[in-house]
Design an enzyme around this catalytic site. Structure first.
Site, PDB file in Angstrom:
ATOM      1  N   THR A 150       0.843  -1.198   0.000  1.00  0.00           N
ATOM      2  CA  THR A 150       0.000   0.000   0.000  1.00  0.00           C
ATOM      3  C   THR A 150       0.879   1.249   0.000  1.00  0.00           C
ATOM      4  O   THR A 150       2.075   1.185   0.270  1.00  0.00           O
ATOM      5  CB  THR A 150      -0.919   0.058   1.242  1.00  0.00           C
ATOM      6  OG1 THR A 150      -0.110   0.101   2.425  1.00  0.00           O
ATOM      7  CG2 THR A 150      -1.857  -1.137   1.310  1.00  0.00           C
TER       8      THR A 150
ATOM      9  N   GLU B  28      -0.669  -9.004   4.844  1.00  0.00           N
ATOM     10  CA  GLU B  28      -2.039  -8.742   4.423  1.00  0.00           C
ATOM     11  C   GLU B  28      -2.929  -9.966   4.647  1.00  0.00           C
ATOM     12  O   GLU B  28      -2.444 -11.093   4.747  1.00  0.00           O
ATOM     13  CB  GLU B  28      -2.075  -8.339   2.938  1.00  0.00           C
ATOM     14  CG  GLU B  28      -1.273  -7.088   2.606  1.00  0.00           C
ATOM     15  CD  GLU B  28      -1.848  -5.815   3.218  1.00  0.00           C
ATOM     16  OE1 GLU B  28      -2.974  -5.865   3.752  1.00  0.00           O
ATOM     17  OE2 GLU B  28      -1.171  -4.768   3.157  1.00  0.00           O
TER      18      GLU B  28
ATOM     19  N   VAL C 114       7.765   0.372   6.204  1.00  0.00           N
ATOM     20  CA  VAL C 114       6.893  -0.349   7.135  1.00  0.00           C
ATOM     21  C   VAL C 114       6.179   0.644   8.048  1.00  0.00           C
ATOM     22  O   VAL C 114       6.816   1.461   8.707  1.00  0.00           O
ATOM     23  CB  VAL C 114       7.700  -1.354   7.981  1.00  0.00           C
ATOM     24  CG1 VAL C 114       6.807  -2.031   9.013  1.00  0.00           C
ATOM     25  CG2 VAL C 114       8.358  -2.392   7.080  1.00  0.00           C
TER      26      VAL C 114
ATOM     27  N   TYR D  67       4.976  15.193  15.157  1.00  0.00           N
ATOM     28  CA  TYR D  67       5.901  14.449  14.303  1.00  0.00           C
ATOM     29  C   TYR D  67       7.372  14.606  14.671  1.00  0.00           C
ATOM     30  O   TYR D  67       8.147  13.684  14.478  1.00  0.00           O
ATOM     31  CB  TYR D  67       5.685  14.838  12.836  1.00  0.00           C
ATOM     32  CG  TYR D  67       4.603  14.024  12.192  1.00  0.00           C
ATOM     33  CD1 TYR D  67       4.819  12.701  11.843  1.00  0.00           C
ATOM     34  CD2 TYR D  67       3.350  14.551  11.956  1.00  0.00           C
ATOM     35  CE1 TYR D  67       3.831  11.937  11.264  1.00  0.00           C
ATOM     36  CE2 TYR D  67       2.346  13.793  11.376  1.00  0.00           C
ATOM     37  CZ  TYR D  67       2.600  12.490  11.034  1.00  0.00           C
ATOM     38  OH  TYR D  67       1.618  11.734  10.468  1.00  0.00           O
TER      39      TYR D  67
ATOM     40  N   VAL E 114       0.446  12.434   2.914  1.00  0.00           N
ATOM     41  CA  VAL E 114      -0.597  11.885   2.048  1.00  0.00           C
ATOM     42  C   VAL E 114      -1.604  11.147   2.928  1.00  0.00           C
ATOM     43  O   VAL E 114      -1.340  10.862   4.096  1.00  0.00           O
ATOM     44  CB  VAL E 114      -0.024  10.913   0.987  1.00  0.00           C
ATOM     45  CG1 VAL E 114       0.823  11.650  -0.033  1.00  0.00           C
ATOM     46  CG2 VAL E 114       0.768   9.787   1.644  1.00  0.00           C
ATOM     47  N   VAL E 115      -2.744  10.821   2.344  1.00  0.00           N
ATOM     48  CA  VAL E 115      -3.755  10.060   3.073  1.00  0.00           C
ATOM     49  C   VAL E 115      -3.348   8.593   3.084  1.00  0.00           C
ATOM     50  O   VAL E 115      -3.170   7.977   2.035  1.00  0.00           O
ATOM     51  CB  VAL E 115      -5.143  10.211   2.422  1.00  0.00           C
ATOM     52  CG1 VAL E 115      -6.185   9.417   3.214  1.00  0.00           C
ATOM     53  CG2 VAL E 115      -5.546  11.677   2.347  1.00  0.00           C
TER      54      VAL E 115
END
Length: 397
Positions: free
Chosen positions: A51, A75, A139, A235, A273-274
């Site tokens: 992903t 997954e 990861v 962050y 990003v989403v």
């Protein structure tokens, strides 16, 4: 079966196989339009390949360079008419598209933190590739069971030293909310570093090197996000920030190891990003909705594939890479444009429940979120039945 999106909190509990496949094809088409990546890698290992940025790296290497790829991911397969995870369908589609173009592709499904999966991956490299010349570490996991101690560490999203009040969006109710985050304890900080720091990346490179499956001149990079003023409390100055600083320390040792054989190790900083991970962070849906609004107005908006394709072309395999003072490769330059950040900061406290859809691109955020699970992709008939039982060829479990 007909599959529709069902969202609970920051997770969509359904996935659409045809939508995921169409998303993969869109990303491949983008790379193809950009043309071949010169001097790129030939045999690539992507750890976290199913992903987001990891998938984009696998796509860019395979379809931009023609590289043979080995992807590692964790997954869930479809079972009993229950759809599998989006990463499962993404990877199945990747294999199909690679096979159609005669590209070597092998995948390993399991816990990348474990010694077992490292050993299986090394065996697969020996069998299918011989050696690898690029290792991408991408990861994102909330917890890690340490392979040597057996202790399971849980990461936390907390500030350090003092409580922080964050604005955000209650995505279920589409309302602005404030969340008070208490400071992390020393144990929580240590656990977060154990999960998200550089130790597992180092363990992978050490294992690959000891097994003789790293080619001379091999490169490795780990993906990270740093952000700017709006996100720094979480962050950089928070528990996750300590993990990111550990990543910066780790890369120095890895760079020394690989440089002795003509290789290199770098942390690559990518834009916000989403992702499933970012959607769980209290402030990120609001930040991303504002960022999308501002960057789209400037025609500088990018997603995962644009970012990683550019990273390979402009930095990892460029004679003039974009490097910061700490030696990190920077692909987040457009996000950090002072004008972009100033506008986001200006709008930050102006957003209310009433103007959420006008001041921000929350609609775009929601669309990107659903795309993660294969929904809202152009050209897909979501009213048509689809087969959920999709297999991945050349899968090692």
């Amino acid at each position: 079966m007909i599959i529709k999106p069902r969202v609970r909190g920051f997770i969509c509990v359904t996935t659409h196989p045809a939508g995921c496949a169409a998303s993969v094809r869109e990303q491949i088409a983008y790379v193809a339009r950009r043309g071949p990546i010169e001097r790129g890698p030939k045999k690539v290992l992507v750890i976290g390949a199913s992903t987001g940025y990891g998938l984009a790296a696998r796509i860019a290497a395979a379809f931009g360079v023609g590289a043979a790829t080995l992807g590692v991911f964790f997954e869930r397969a479809p079972a009993d008419a229950k759809p599998g995870t989006a990463g499962w369908y993404n990877s199945a589609a990747f294999h199909d598209e690679a096979a159609a173009r005669g590209l070597q592709a092998t995948s390993v499904n399991g816990d990348a933190f474990s010694d077992e999966i490292k050993h299986k991956t090394i065996d697969a490299i020996r069998r299918d590739l011989g050696q690898v010349d690029l290792v991408v570490y991408s990861v994102a996991a909330p917890r890690r069971t340490h392979p040597k101690t057996g202790v399971t560490h849980q990461s936390t999203l907390k500030p350090i030293g003092h409580a922080v009040r964050l604005r955000g969006i209650d995505t279920d109710n589409e309302a602005i909310k404030e969340t008070l985050l208490q400071p992390a304890t020393p144990d929580e900080i240590a656990d977060t570093v154990a999960v998200m720091g550089g130790e597992d990346w180092r363990m992978w490179i050490d294992a690959l090197d000891a097994a003789g499956v790293l080619a001379d001149g091999a490169k490795t990079t780990a993906f990270t996000y740093l952000g700017e003023q709006v996100t720094h409390d979480i962050y950089w100055n928070g528990s996750i920030g300590e993990a990111k600083k550990d990543l910066d320390r780790t890369v120095l040792a890895l760079r020394g190891k690989l440089a002795a054989r003509g290789g290199d190790a770098r942390v690559s900083v990518l834009k916000a990003v989403v992702t499933q991970a970012s959607s769980a962070i209290p402030m990120m849906p609001l930040y991303l909705s504002l960022l999308f609004k501002v960057m789209k107005a400037r025609s500088t908006h990018e997603g995962c594939i644009e970012q990683v394709d550019g990273l390979l072309r402009d930095s990892l395999y460029s004679a003039q890479p974009h490097v910061d003072a700490e030696g990190r490769l920077r692909a987040d330059r457009l996000e950090l444009d002072p004008a972009v950040q100033a506008r986001v900061l200006e709008l930050w406290d102006q957003v209310t429940d009433d103007n959420l859809y006008t001041l921000t691109d929350f609609a775009g955020y929601k669309a990107e979120f659903l795309r993660l699970f294969g929904f809202g992709i152009d050209g897909v008939d979501y009213d048509a039945p689809v087969e959920p039982n999709v297999r991945i060829p050349n899968l090692i479990e």
